[in-house]
Design a protein around this motif. Structure first.
Motif, PDB file in Angstrom:
ATOM      1  N   LEU A 241     -25.543  80.498  88.044  1.00  0.00           N
ATOM      2  CA  LEU A 241     -25.021  79.215  87.613  1.00  0.00           C
ATOM      3  C   LEU A 241     -23.792  78.977  88.497  1.00  0.00           C
ATOM      4  N   CYS A 242     -23.994  78.202  89.565  1.00  0.00           N
ATOM      5  CA  CYS A 242     -22.968  77.967  90.576  1.00  0.00           C
ATOM      6  C   CYS A 242     -22.038  76.862  90.098  1.00  0.00           C
ATOM      7  N   TYR A 243     -20.732  77.125  90.169  1.00  0.00           N
ATOM      8  CA  TYR A 243     -19.780  76.130  89.680  1.00  0.00           C
ATOM      9  C   TYR A 243     -18.554  76.043  90.576  1.00  0.00           C
ATOM     10  N   ARG A 244     -17.845  74.931  90.434  1.00  0.00           N
ATOM     11  CA  ARG A 244     -16.551  74.724  91.074  1.00  0.00           C
ATOM     12  C   ARG A 244     -15.689  73.927  90.102  1.00  0.00           C
ATOM     13  N   ILE A 245     -14.394  73.873  90.376  1.00  0.00           N
ATOM     14  CA  ILE A 245     -13.474  73.086  89.561  1.00  0.00           C
ATOM     15  C   ILE A 245     -13.017  71.895  90.401  1.00  0.00           C
ATOM     16  N   GLN A 246     -13.240  70.694  89.878  1.00  0.00           N
ATOM     17  CA  GLN A 246     -12.821  69.451  90.538  1.00  0.00           C
ATOM     18  C   GLN A 246     -11.938  68.681  89.562  1.00  0.00           C
ATOM     19  N   ARG A 247     -10.750  68.362  89.979  1.00  0.00           N
ATOM     20  CA  ARG A 247      -9.810  67.622  89.128  1.00  0.00           C
ATOM     21  C   ARG A 247      -9.683  68.264  87.747  1.00  0.00           C
ATOM     22  N   GLY A 248      -9.619  69.601  87.752  1.00  0.00           N
ATOM     23  CA  GLY A 248      -9.416  70.340  86.513  1.00  0.00           C
ATOM     24  C   GLY A 248     -10.653  70.503  85.644  1.00  0.00           C
ATOM     25  N   GLN A 249     -11.810  70.010  86.083  1.00  0.00           N
ATOM     26  CA  GLN A 249     -13.037  70.079  85.288  1.00  0.00           C
ATOM     27  C   GLN A 249     -14.131  70.835  86.043  1.00  0.00           C
ATOM     28  N   PRO A 250     -14.959  71.606  85.324  1.00  0.00           N
ATOM     29  CA  PRO A 250     -16.046  72.310  86.012  1.00  0.00           C
ATOM     30  C   PRO A 250     -17.163  71.357  86.416  1.00  0.00           C
ATOM     31  N   GLU A 251     -17.760  71.647  87.556  1.00  0.00           N
ATOM     32  CA  GLU A 251     -18.995  71.009  87.993  1.00  0.00           C
ATOM     33  C   GLU A 251     -19.973  72.123  88.320  1.00  0.00           C
ATOM     34  N   VAL A 252     -21.261  71.882  88.058  1.00  0.00           N
ATOM     35  CA  VAL A 252     -22.287  72.880  88.345  1.00  0.00           C
ATOM     36  C   VAL A 252     -23.246  72.324  89.390  1.00  0.00           C
ATOM     37  N   LEU A 253     -23.763  73.229  90.195  1.00  0.00           N
ATOM     38  CA  LEU A 253     -24.670  72.850  91.274  1.00  0.00           C
ATOM     39  C   LEU A 253     -26.108  73.043  90.815  1.00  0.00           C
ATOM     40  N   LEU A 254     -26.886  71.970  90.882  1.00  0.00           N
ATOM     41  CA  LEU A 254     -28.320  72.069  90.617  1.00  0.00           C
ATOM     42  C   LEU A 254     -29.067  71.912  91.932  1.00  0.00           C
ATOM     43  N   ILE A 255     -30.241  72.536  91.982  1.00  0.00           N
ATOM     44  CA  ILE A 255     -31.122  72.405  93.132  1.00  0.00           C
ATOM     45  C   ILE A 255     -32.501  72.005  92.628  1.00  0.00           C
ATOM     46  N   THR A 256     -33.301  71.441  93.517  1.00  0.00           N
ATOM     47  CA  THR A 256     -34.671  71.109  93.123  1.00  0.00           C
ATOM     48  C   THR A 256     -35.583  72.307  93.387  1.00  0.00           C
ATOM     49  N   THR A 257     -36.605  72.416  92.552  1.00  0.00           N
ATOM     50  CA  THR A 257     -37.625  73.435  92.788  1.00  0.00           C
ATOM     51  C   THR A 257     -38.464  72.981  93.984  1.00  0.00           C
ATOM     52  N   ARG A 258     -39.096  73.928  94.636  1.00  0.00           N
ATOM     53  CA  ARG A 258     -39.827  73.585  95.869  1.00  0.00           C
ATOM     54  C   ARG A 258     -41.046  72.704  95.623  1.00  0.00           C
ATOM     55  N   ARG A 259     -41.865  73.049  94.653  1.00  0.00           N
ATOM     56  CA  ARG A 259     -43.108  72.296  94.472  1.00  0.00           C
ATOM     57  C   ARG A 259     -42.943  71.084  93.557  1.00  0.00           C
ATOM     58  N   ALA A 260     -42.448  71.306  92.367  1.00  0.00           N
ATOM     59  CA  ALA A 260     -42.386  70.225  91.366  1.00  0.00           C
ATOM     60  C   ALA A 260     -41.171  69.316  91.562  1.00  0.00           C
ATOM     61  N   ARG A 261     -40.190  69.764  92.356  1.00  0.00           N
ATOM     62  CA  ARG A 261     -38.973  68.979  92.634  1.00  0.00           C
ATOM     63  C   ARG A 261     -38.159  68.704  91.374  1.00  0.00           C
ATOM     64  N   ARG A 262     -38.265  69.615  90.377  1.00  0.00           N
ATOM     65  CA  ARG A 262     -37.445  69.510  89.166  1.00  0.00           C
ATOM     66  C   ARG A 262     -36.094  70.141  89.426  1.00  0.00           C
ATOM     67  N   TRP A 263     -35.081  69.692  88.684  1.00  0.00           N
ATOM     68  CA  TRP A 263     -33.743  70.257  88.815  1.00  0.00           C
ATOM     69  C   TRP A 263     -33.651  71.578  88.066  1.00  0.00           C
ATOM     70  N   SER A 264     -33.009  72.557  88.700  1.00  0.00           N
ATOM     71  CA  SER A 264     -32.799  73.870  88.104  1.00  0.00           C
ATOM     72  C   SER A 264     -31.595  74.520  88.781  1.00  0.00           C
ATOM     73  N   ILE A 265     -31.435  75.802  88.558  1.00  0.00           N
ATOM     74  CA  ILE A 265     -30.385  76.566  89.224  1.00  0.00           C
ATOM     75  C   ILE A 265     -31.055  77.580  90.151  1.00  0.00           C
ATOM     76  N   PRO A 266     -30.365  78.082  91.158  1.00  0.00           N
ATOM     77  CA  PRO A 266     -30.973  79.074  92.055  1.00  0.00           C
ATOM     78  C   PRO A 266     -31.399  80.320  91.274  1.00  0.00           C
ATOM     79  N   LYS A 267     -32.642  80.733  91.488  1.00  0.00           N
ATOM     80  CA  LYS A 267     -33.176  81.901  90.770  1.00  0.00           C
ATOM     81  C   LYS A 267     -34.296  82.514  91.580  1.00  0.00           C
ATOM     82  N   GLY A 268     -34.608  83.755  91.256  1.00  0.00           N
ATOM     83  CA  GLY A 268     -35.715  84.401  91.956  1.00  0.00           C
ATOM     84  C   GLY A 268     -35.975  85.799  91.433  1.00  0.00           C
ATOM     85  N   TRP A 269     -36.980  86.425  92.057  1.00  0.00           N
ATOM     86  CA  TRP A 269     -37.391  87.777  91.688  1.00  0.00           C
ATOM     87  C   TRP A 269     -36.285  88.758  92.029  1.00  0.00           C
ATOM     88  N   LEU A 270     -36.209  89.849  91.281  1.00  0.00           N
ATOM     89  CA  LEU A 270     -35.221  90.879  91.540  1.00  0.00           C
ATOM     90  C   LEU A 270     -35.471  91.486  92.919  1.00  0.00           C
TER      91      LEU A 270
END
Length: 153
Positions: free
Chosen positions: A25-54
């Motif tokens: 769950l990638c985050y940064r602080i902008q103007r004192g508030q957290p923001e999170v980074l979402l990415i699209t999945t490769r096939r379905a193009r749905r928003w998610s967070i970076p993830k994968g096999w161990l």
């Protein structure tokens, strides 16, 4: 399959293999508030967070950081304390469907690079945790995003 079932209940079903994954769950602080980074999945193009096999030889948190680099070009510090878990159904063409149990680790983003392994395959975008929760498909991930607060590193 109900994504709100506990991992113990899901293991007891015996209907699908349960496979572990790691996510950042990638985050940064902008103007004192957290923001999170979402990415699209490769096939379905749905928003998610970076993830994968161990990845062999890496801890689960290190795997999460590696996935964040490969999928989103994230450079940062990944906290080794797990933030939570969510489940999703993965459709695998040759091996059949599986239930993925994803351990999520907070990763404070120091920078985003412009060239990274999966750059041409995904989009990335910053959201407030509340807006990010509305974009993802998993109810458990959405709840994690809604309740997210930055972690000290």
């Amino acid at each position: 399959m109900d994504a709100r079932l506990s991992p113990d209940q899901l293991r007891g079903t015996g209907k699908l293999p349960i496979l572990p994954q790691a996510a950042a769950l990638c985050y940064r602080i902008q103007r004192g508030q957290p923001e999170v980074l979402l990415i699209t999945t490769r096939r379905a193009r749905r928003w998610s967070i970076p993830k994968g096999w161990l990845i062999g030889g890496l801890t689960t948190a290190q795997t999460a950081a590696q996935e964040a680099w490969e999928e989103a070009g994230v450079v940062g510090h990944c906290n080794a304390d797990r933030l939570g878990q969510f489940c999703y159904l993965k459709h695998r063409t040759e091996r059949g469907s599986a239930l993925c149990l994803v351990d999520v680790f907070p990763l404070q983003v120091q920078s985003l690079v412009s060239s990274y392994p999966e750059k041409g395959e995904r989009k990335r975008k910053w959201y407030s945790p509340e807006k990010a929760a509305l974009k993802v498909a998993s109810p458990d991930l959405a709840e994690m995003l809604r309740s997210f607060g930055p972690y000290p590193h």
